[in-house]
Design a protein around this motif. Structure first.
Motif, PDB file in Angstrom:
ATOM      1  N   SER A  13      38.709  -6.964  -8.940  1.00 38.42           N
ATOM      2  CA  SER A  13      38.165  -6.454  -7.473  1.00 38.42           C
ATOM      3  C   SER A  13      39.590  -5.919  -6.866  1.00 38.42           C
ATOM      4  O   SER A  13      39.741  -4.794  -6.294  1.00 38.42           O
ATOM      5  CB  SER A  13      37.241  -7.179  -6.715  1.00 38.42           C
ATOM      6  N   ASP A  14      40.518  -7.007  -6.309  1.00 40.94           N
ATOM      7  CA  ASP A  14      41.803  -6.675  -5.745  1.00 40.94           C
ATOM      8  C   ASP A  14      42.565  -5.669  -6.499  1.00 40.94           C
ATOM      9  O   ASP A  14      43.070  -4.727  -5.792  1.00 40.94           O
ATOM     10  CB  ASP A  14      42.514  -7.879  -5.653  1.00 40.94           C
ATOM     11  N   VAL A  42      41.486  -2.058  -5.628  1.00 40.94           N
ATOM     12  CA  VAL A  42      42.074  -1.709  -4.212  1.00 40.94           C
ATOM     13  C   VAL A  42      43.547  -1.131  -4.218  1.00 40.94           C
ATOM     14  O   VAL A  42      43.942  -0.435  -3.746  1.00 40.94           O
ATOM     15  CB  VAL A  42      41.523  -2.800  -3.196  1.00 40.94           C
ATOM     16  N   ASP A  44      45.006   2.157  -5.739  1.00 45.78           N
ATOM     17  CA  ASP A  44      44.673   3.442  -4.984  1.00 45.78           C
ATOM     18  C   ASP A  44      45.993   3.718  -4.393  1.00 45.78           C
ATOM     19  O   ASP A  44      46.779   3.101  -4.063  1.00 45.78           O
ATOM     20  CB  ASP A  44      43.615   2.957  -3.850  1.00 45.78           C
ATOM     21  N   ASP A  96      39.693  -6.548  -0.820  1.00 43.29           N
ATOM     22  CA  ASP A  96      38.517  -5.829  -0.057  1.00 43.29           C
ATOM     23  C   ASP A  96      38.480  -5.768   1.387  1.00 43.29           C
ATOM     24  O   ASP A  96      37.429  -4.955   1.819  1.00 43.29           O
ATOM     25  CB  ASP A  96      37.171  -6.425  -1.087  1.00 43.29           C
ATOM     26  N   PRO A 117      38.970  -1.823   2.951  1.00 43.49           N
ATOM     27  CA  PRO A 117      38.050  -0.691   3.215  1.00 43.49           C
ATOM     28  C   PRO A 117      36.859  -1.244   4.395  1.00 43.49           C
ATOM     29  O   PRO A 117      36.029  -0.581   4.504  1.00 43.49           O
ATOM     30  CB  PRO A 117      37.472  -0.583   1.798  1.00 43.49           C
TER      31      PRO A 117
END
Length: 303
Positions: free
Chosen positions: A184-185, A188, A191, A273, A276
């Protein structure tokens, strides 16, 4: 708009003010390591919400003078000095990661000035009764915090060398982090926009020294100077349950201590996370009518 503000003891603090200059004020306290140039909602987001965002370099980072031996509680006087310099009587405060304990200090020590507080992926105090502080924490953080607590001088030497290397090649810090990121990290941080921002953030925070990073870590592992249980205002705790840098047990503990706190624990989210989530947290901070259930994932009062 950038300002240099004089703290009560004569130190200088580098401050950035963004968004609607007549909007509702929110202090955003950056992570560790970091600077005033860290993750923040874009200007358009701030204007849409009629919000002004105030960020600053914690002592020892970027353009702010060092405050050697500082404790978590000391942030309150610096935030007070900045607010006074800007003519702000009441304001909200949000801290992410290393900034989160500092946001809680503001809530505890200047309740007459704080409207609402949000602490994202926070650590708990090192003396948190009943909490296994290192449970679920990545090996590099266990090593860093253990050393900071047991051997502050050795920790300072290690991180001075590391920050020198990062100043020469800021990508090095991201590469070091990448080895321990959850899936998950990684999404992010991969990006392009976030990666560019992080490089700028770390470069600014460490451009003169590692003092801010060193003093943050030692402060996290030392008595904070206030009891979370004495916080009386409205507090939102947000945490990704897959976080390996500041494990979710820390926010669970805080939620059990802070009267009336709302804990939002996101099962699929991790540490980064929190980036965002900032615009949605901002909605809660500036809207006195809002309840966390209306703008955030399922809220779990008391953790």
């Amino acid at each position: 708009m950038r300002n240099r503000v004089l703290a009560a003891d004569g130190r200088h603090l580098m401050v950035e003010r963004m968004g609607d200059p007549r909007g509702r004020p929110v202090f955003l306290l950056h992570g560790t390591p970091g600077s005033r140039l860290g993750p923040a909602p874009r200007g358009m987001v701030l204007y849409q919400r009629h919000t002004q965002l105030i960020t600053y370099d914690r002592p020892g980072y970027g353009g702010s003078d060092r405050h050697e031996g500082r404790r978590i509680k000391d942030v309150a006087e610096d935030v007070r000095a900045i607010a006074d310099s800007l003519g702000l009587e009441r304001f909200a405060v949000v801290g992410r990661s290393g900034g989160a304990p500092h946001a809680l200090a503001c809530a505890a020590l200047m309740p007459e000035r704080i409207t609402r507080t949000a602490a994202l992926v926070s650590l708990a105090p090192p003396d948190a009764a009943g909490l296994d502080w290192f449970d679920g924490m990545t090996a590099s953080n266990v090593d860093a915090y253990s050393t900071a607590a047991a051997d502050p001088d050795g920790f300072a030497e290690t991180f001075t060398i590391r920050s020198d290397q990062i100043r020469q090649d800021p990508v090095r810090l991201l590469d070091d982090l990448r080895r321990e990121l959850t899936d998950s990290d990684r999404v992010v941080v991969n990006d392009a926009g976030i990666r560019s921002m992080l490089l700028r953030n770390y470069s600014e925070g460490l451009r003169t020294s590692a003092h801010g990073w060193i003093d943050d870590a030692i402060a996290f592992c030392s008595p904070w100077g206030f009891e979370p249980a004495r916080i009386t205002g409205k507090v939102l705790l947000w945490h990704g349950m897959k976080d390996v840098f500041a494990p979710v047990g820390h926010s669970r503990w805080l939620a059990g201590q802070i009267p009336g706190a709302t804990a939002v624990l996101e099962p699929k989210a991790a540490h980064f996370d929190a980036f965002p989530m900032l615009p949605r947290v901002l909605d809660w901070l500036v809207d006195e009518r809002a309840h966390p259930d209306g703008t955030l994932p399922t809220a779990v009062p008391g953790g």
